[in-house]
Motif scaffolding. Structure first.
Motif, mmCIF file in Angstrom:
data_model
loop_
_atom_site.group_PDB
_atom_site.id
_atom_site.type_symbol
_atom_site.label_atom_id
_atom_site.label_comp_id
_atom_site.label_asym_id
_atom_site.label_seq_id
_atom_site.Cartn_x
_atom_site.Cartn_y
_atom_site.Cartn_z
ATOM 1 N N ASP A 14 -2.815 5.202 -10.471
ATOM 2 C CA ASP A 14 -2.549 4.507 -9.473
ATOM 3 C C ASP A 14 -2.156 5.530 -8.268
ATOM 4 O O ASP A 14 -2.590 5.476 -7.196
ATOM 5 N N ARG A 54 -10.361 0.999 -6.004
ATOM 6 C CA ARG A 54 -10.372 0.605 -7.390
ATOM 7 C C ARG A 54 -11.704 0.283 -8.097
ATOM 8 O O ARG A 54 -11.918 0.432 -9.095
ATOM 9 N N GLU A 79 -8.011 0.097 -0.450
ATOM 10 C CA GLU A 79 -7.764 0.274 -1.727
ATOM 11 C C GLU A 79 -8.425 -0.541 -2.884
ATOM 12 O O GLU A 79 -8.707 -0.111 -3.934
ATOM 13 N N HIS A 138 -3.929 6.038 -4.535
ATOM 14 C CA HIS A 138 -3.320 6.223 -3.427
ATOM 15 C C HIS A 138 -3.630 7.399 -2.779
ATOM 16 O O HIS A 138 -3.698 7.411 -1.287
ATOM 17 N N LYS A 198 -5.673 -2.512 2.726
ATOM 18 C CA LYS A 198 -5.531 -3.245 1.367
ATOM 19 C C LYS A 198 -7.097 -3.528 0.961
ATOM 20 O O LYS A 198 -7.481 -3.123 -0.264
ATOM 21 N N ILE A 257 0.951 -1.249 0.137
ATOM 22 C CA ILE A 257 0.031 0.046 -0.025
ATOM 23 C C ILE A 257 0.766 1.160 -0.027
ATOM 24 O O ILE A 257 1.667 1.202 1.002
ATOM 25 N N VAL A 260 -7.223 6.892 -1.099
ATOM 26 C CA VAL A 260 -7.048 6.034 0.079
ATOM 27 C C VAL A 260 -6.621 6.660 1.346
ATOM 28 O O VAL A 260 -7.235 6.552 2.342
#
Length: 96
Positions: free
Chosen positions: A76, A64, A60, A80, A57, A19, A83
């Motif tokens: 990406d 997604r 995320e 992040h 996890k 992560i 998140v």
């Protein structure tokens, strides 16, 4: 040639389990500008005692999934960032 394939596979697997730290401030902007903001879900999604997301996890993975269902097309790094924002604002999971 096989060494390159094996190395690439290991790299992909390793990167999918890590992560990455994100920029929560940018994540807040991306999140609020998307159709996935609190107007869509309300804060109950993040504060409910039976929330489905139990760790970074899973958070995320959820971001997604939302990205694939909405016209956000985040990179990406954007994911992040979102998140990081959601974790800082609502979830408070320990970060690596």
């Amino acid at each position: 040639m096989y060494k390159n394939i094996i190395a690439a596979t290991v790299l992909v697997l390793a990167s999918s389990t890590v992560i990455a730290a994100g920029d929560a401030r940018n994540g807040e902007k991306l999140y609020n500008d998307s159709m996935c903001g609190t107007a869509c879900h309300g804060v109950e999604k993040y504060t409910a005692p039976d929330k489905k997301v139990k760790d970074l996890k899973a958070l995320e993975a959820q971001v997604r999934l939302d990205d694939t269902n909405l016209p956000t097309n985040w990179f990406d790094t954007d994911i992040h960032d979102v998140v990081a924002y959601l974790n800082e604002q609502y979830y408070k999971f320990p970060t690596p």
